[in-house]
Design a protein around this motif. Structure first.
Motif, PDB file in Angstrom:
ATOM      1  N   UNK A 111     -12.874   2.093   9.092  1.00 38.28           N
ATOM      2  CA  UNK A 111     -13.757   1.170   8.379  1.00 38.28           C
ATOM      3  C   UNK A 111     -15.204   1.645   8.372  1.00 38.28           C
ATOM      4  N   UNK A 112     -15.553   2.511   9.314  1.00 36.46           N
ATOM      5  CA  UNK A 112     -16.898   3.082   9.341  1.00 36.46           C
ATOM      6  C   UNK A 112     -17.163   3.865   8.055  1.00 36.46           C
ATOM      7  N   UNK A 113     -16.110   4.456   7.493  1.00 37.56           N
ATOM      8  CA  UNK A 113     -16.243   5.194   6.235  1.00 37.56           C
ATOM      9  C   UNK A 113     -15.910   4.292   5.045  1.00 37.56           C
ATOM     10  N   UNK A 114     -14.858   3.494   5.165  1.00 38.64           N
ATOM     11  CA  UNK A 114     -14.393   2.697   4.032  1.00 38.64           C
ATOM     12  C   UNK A 114     -15.380   1.609   3.617  1.00 38.64           C
ATOM     13  N   UNK A 115     -15.968   0.913   4.574  1.00 39.71           N
ATOM     14  CA  UNK A 115     -16.891  -0.178   4.217  1.00 39.71           C
ATOM     15  C   UNK A 115     -18.109   0.309   3.428  1.00 39.71           C
ATOM     16  N   UNK A 116     -18.809   1.364   3.881  1.00 41.22           N
ATOM     17  CA  UNK A 116     -19.924   1.846   3.049  1.00 41.22           C
ATOM     18  C   UNK A 116     -19.467   2.379   1.688  1.00 41.22           C
ATOM     19  N   UNK A 117     -18.292   2.990   1.641  1.00 42.30           N
ATOM     20  CA  UNK A 117     -17.758   3.478   0.370  1.00 42.30           C
ATOM     21  C   UNK A 117     -17.529   2.320  -0.591  1.00 42.30           C
ATOM     22  N   UNK A 118     -16.983   1.228  -0.102  1.00 39.42           N
ATOM     23  CA  UNK A 118     -16.767   0.040  -0.931  1.00 39.42           C
ATOM     24  C   UNK A 118     -18.107  -0.479  -1.452  1.00 39.42           C
TER      25      UNK A 118
END
Length: 91
Positions: free
Chosen positions: A6-13
């Protein structure tokens, strides 16, 4: 492992939705659904022992349900916005 991703997915979203990309809308709904499942699974043993712990998950569950329920309407709006931005300007 999922919560670390989620450290990568949340900013990507956030970036994709901010750019009004349809992929961002679907990714937001998918990440939130998986996040809800992960939180419920991770807290299940506390809920079995003390059902009052459900109150701790209630705000996250309500927000998650809102995000997932908003996915399709937001996709429609983002699709309309994306199509209007790519259309050729009329003379």
């Amino acid at each position: 492992m999922f919560f670390l991703s989620l450290v990568v997915l949340d900013p990507l979203v956030v970036v994709l939705v901010g750019l009004v990309r349809l992929e961002g809308v679907w990714l937001a709904g998918a990440v939130m659904a998986l996040d809800l499942c992960g939180n419920w699974w991770g807290n299940w043993h506390w809920l079995r022992d003390d059902p009052s712990q459900l109150l701790r998950l209630l705000p996250l569950t309500l927000f998650g349900a809102f995000v997932v329920a908003s996915t399709l309407p937001l996709h429609r709006v983002a699709g309309t916005t994306a199509r209007s931005e790519t259309a050729l300007p009329s003379a």
